[in-house]
Design a protein around this motif. Structure first.
Motif, short mmCIF file in Angstrom:
data_model
loop_
_atom_site.label_atom_id
_atom_site.label_comp_id
_atom_site.label_asym_id
_atom_site.label_seq_id
_atom_site.Cartn_x
_atom_site.Cartn_y
_atom_site.Cartn_z
N THR A 116 0.82 -1.20 0.00
CA THR A 116 0.00 0.00 0.00
C THR A 116 0.86 1.25 0.00
O THR A 116 1.78 1.40 0.79
N ILE A 117 0.55 2.18 -0.93
CA ILE A 117 1.26 3.45 -0.98
C ILE A 117 0.28 4.62 -1.06
O ILE A 117 0.65 5.75 -0.81
N GLN A 118 -0.96 4.36 -1.42
CA GLN A 118 -1.90 5.45 -1.65
C GLN A 118 -3.31 4.92 -1.48
O GLN A 118 -3.59 3.77 -1.77
N THR A 119 -4.21 5.77 -0.99
CA THR A 119 -5.59 5.36 -0.84
C THR A 119 -6.43 5.96 -1.97
O THR A 119 -6.07 7.00 -2.54
N PRO A 120 -7.56 5.33 -2.31
CA PRO A 120 -8.44 5.91 -3.33
C PRO A 120 -8.89 7.32 -2.97
O PRO A 120 -9.03 8.17 -3.85
N GLU A 121 -9.09 7.58 -1.70
CA GLU A 121 -9.55 8.90 -1.27
C GLU A 121 -8.50 9.97 -1.56
O GLU A 121 -8.82 11.06 -2.07
N LEU A 122 -7.25 9.68 -1.27
CA LEU A 122 -6.19 10.64 -1.54
C LEU A 122 -6.00 10.85 -3.04
O LEU A 122 -5.74 11.96 -3.50
N ALA A 123 -6.12 9.76 -3.80
CA ALA A 123 -5.96 9.86 -5.25
C ALA A 123 -7.06 10.74 -5.86
O ALA A 123 -6.78 11.61 -6.70
N ARG A 124 -8.30 10.51 -5.44
CA ARG A 124 -9.40 11.32 -5.96
C ARG A 124 -9.26 12.78 -5.53
O ARG A 124 -9.58 13.70 -6.29
N VAL A 155 -7.58 5.53 -13.17
CA VAL A 155 -7.78 4.70 -11.97
C VAL A 155 -7.93 5.59 -10.74
O VAL A 155 -8.76 5.34 -9.86
N SER A 156 -7.14 6.66 -10.67
CA SER A 156 -7.21 7.57 -9.52
C SER A 156 -8.59 8.19 -9.39
O SER A 156 -9.10 8.37 -8.28
N ALA A 157 -9.19 8.52 -10.52
CA ALA A 157 -10.50 9.17 -10.49
C ALA A 157 -11.65 8.18 -10.37
O ALA A 157 -12.71 8.52 -9.86
N ALA A 158 -11.45 6.95 -10.86
CA ALA A 158 -12.56 6.01 -11.00
C ALA A 158 -12.61 4.90 -9.97
O ALA A 158 -13.69 4.39 -9.65
N ALA A 159 -11.47 4.45 -9.47
CA ALA A 159 -11.44 3.31 -8.53
C ALA A 159 -11.98 3.75 -7.17
O ALA A 159 -11.85 4.91 -6.78
N PRO A 160 -12.56 2.84 -6.42
CA PRO A 160 -12.79 1.42 -6.75
C PRO A 160 -14.15 1.14 -7.38
O PRO A 160 -14.49 -0.01 -7.63
N ASP A 161 -14.94 2.17 -7.63
CA ASP A 161 -16.31 1.97 -8.08
C ASP A 161 -16.41 1.57 -9.56
O ASP A 161 -17.40 0.96 -9.96
N LEU A 210 -1.07 2.40 -10.48
CA LEU A 210 -1.83 1.30 -11.06
C LEU A 210 -1.78 0.06 -10.17
O LEU A 210 -2.77 -0.64 -9.99
N SER A 211 -0.61 -0.21 -9.61
CA SER A 211 -0.46 -1.38 -8.74
C SER A 211 -1.31 -1.26 -7.49
O SER A 211 -1.94 -2.22 -7.04
N GLU A 212 -1.34 -0.05 -6.94
CA GLU A 212 -2.06 0.14 -5.68
C GLU A 212 -3.56 0.25 -5.88
O GLU A 212 -4.34 -0.44 -5.21
N LEU A 213 -3.98 1.10 -6.80
CA LEU A 213 -5.41 1.37 -6.95
C LEU A 213 -6.09 0.40 -7.90
O LEU A 213 -7.32 0.35 -7.95
N GLY A 214 -5.32 -0.36 -8.66
CA GLY A 214 -5.91 -1.28 -9.62
C GLY A 214 -6.21 -2.66 -9.06
O GLY A 214 -6.62 -3.55 -9.80
N ARG A 215 -6.02 -2.84 -7.79
CA ARG A 215 -6.27 -4.16 -7.19
C ARG A 215 -7.77 -4.47 -7.17
O ARG A 215 -8.60 -3.61 -7.44
#
Length: 315
Positions: free
Chosen positions: A8-16, A191-197, A246-251
């Motif tokens: 883990t390096i980044q959360t979806p919330e931080l990416a968005r 992926v940053s804008a769209a994951a995980p939904d 991609l590795s982190e948020l694409g899981r």
């Protein structure tokens, strides 16, 4: 092909959050491009008409966000296969900054012409994007200019993510977003804008697939560059920043990678013209080729048509 899990390096919330901040930052300068909902082959599809962006490519978004983040530089330098160079040249002109754009000797004439028309100094160097990037990085160190990477930068990734953010806002029922992948910046931003939904499908040519090879190897590796879409997707190695995202948020199925052949890409480009009178470059037709081939799932997928800097003339 689904991406493997990494630490883990980044959360979806931080990416968005980074993407939303980028959207606020670039809003005065970048166009909010339209979407078009169509039905083709009995299937619904949303087309994101990003080729209508200023400079004819999504690349302006990442260049703007990078250039408007942090301290104002005295000069900027970058390397590009063409579209990112156009984005940096436009962003520099808007900011009143001089810019040097290094390109491979194989840069399409139309892209080179447009870069110079925006006032940037064009430097042709070597047969590949990697050669141009090496020269640009060296020049930045020697001159003290700010180097604006084409994809390997968090601000660039967040800026590219604003494309998908607009898709989600304008068509919230979309459940999959397909994009072309080169160095990984647009895919990582999506992926940053769209994951995980929502799932992101990163599509590349079979002969030009740095993201796919990196996923296979579990990390960035060198890949061949041999495709009709190479001027837009010609990175020989995925960026470390995009790959980490991609590795982190694409899981958990939030990202998959698909390949299409050059003949499929050209046929997709021609069909976009025949069906909708949309004229895009081969790189932009790549995710549409994957959708035509049944490689993009979803009840209502979106395909990003990311650029139109081509001298191609429809038959």
């Amino acid at each position: 092909m689904t991406l493997s899990v990494s630490p883990t390096i980044q959360t979806p919330e931080l990416a968005r959050k980074a993407v939303r901040e980028a959207a606020d930052r670039i809003r005065p300068h970048a166009r909010r491009t339209p979407i078009m909902t169509v039905e083709l082959d009995g299937r619904p599809l949303v087309l994101k008409l990003e080729y209508l962006q200023r400079t004819g490519s999504f690349k302006l978004r990442g260049a703007l966000n990078a250039m408007l983040s942090g301290e104002r530089p005295g000069r900027v330098v970058t390397a590009s296969g063409g579209n990112h160079g156009l984005g940096v040249a436009m962003a520099a002109r808007l900011a009143g900054l001089p810019a040097d754009v290094y390109v491979p000797e194989t840069v399409p004439a139309g892209k080179a012409r447009r870069i110079e028309a925006l006032g940037a100094r064009l430097v042709r160097l070597g047969p590949s994007y990697a050669d141009a990037a090496e020269g640009a990085a060296r020049a930045a160190v020697e001159t003290g200019a700010r180097y604006v990477p084409a994809f390997d930068d968090p601000a660039v990734v967040a800026g590219q993510g604003t494309v998908a953010l607009e898709v989600v806002e304008d068509a919230p029922e979309v459940d999959v977003i397909a994009v072309a992948a080169g160095g990984g910046g647009l895919a990582a931003g999506t992926v940053s804008a769209a994951a995980p939904d929502r799932r992101t499908v990163a599509v590349e040519p079979t002969g030009c697939c740095s993201v796919y090879r990196a996923v296979q190897a579990g990390g960035p590796v060198d890949a061949e560059v041999d495709s009709v879409a190479a001027s837009g997707l010609g990175a020989s190695r995925v960026g470390t920043v995009p790959f980490a995202v991609l590795s982190e948020l694409g899981r958990a199925g939030a990202l998959s990678c698909e390949l299409v052949r050059d003949e499929q890409i050209l046929a997709a480009r021609d069909r976009l013209w025949e069906e909708f009178r949309i004229a895009v470059e081969p790189a932009a037709a790549t995710p549409f080729a994957a959708w035509e081939a049944g490689l993009v799932p979803g009840e209502l997928p979106a395909v990003v048509l990311c650029g139109a800097n081509t001298d191609w003339t429809p038959a």
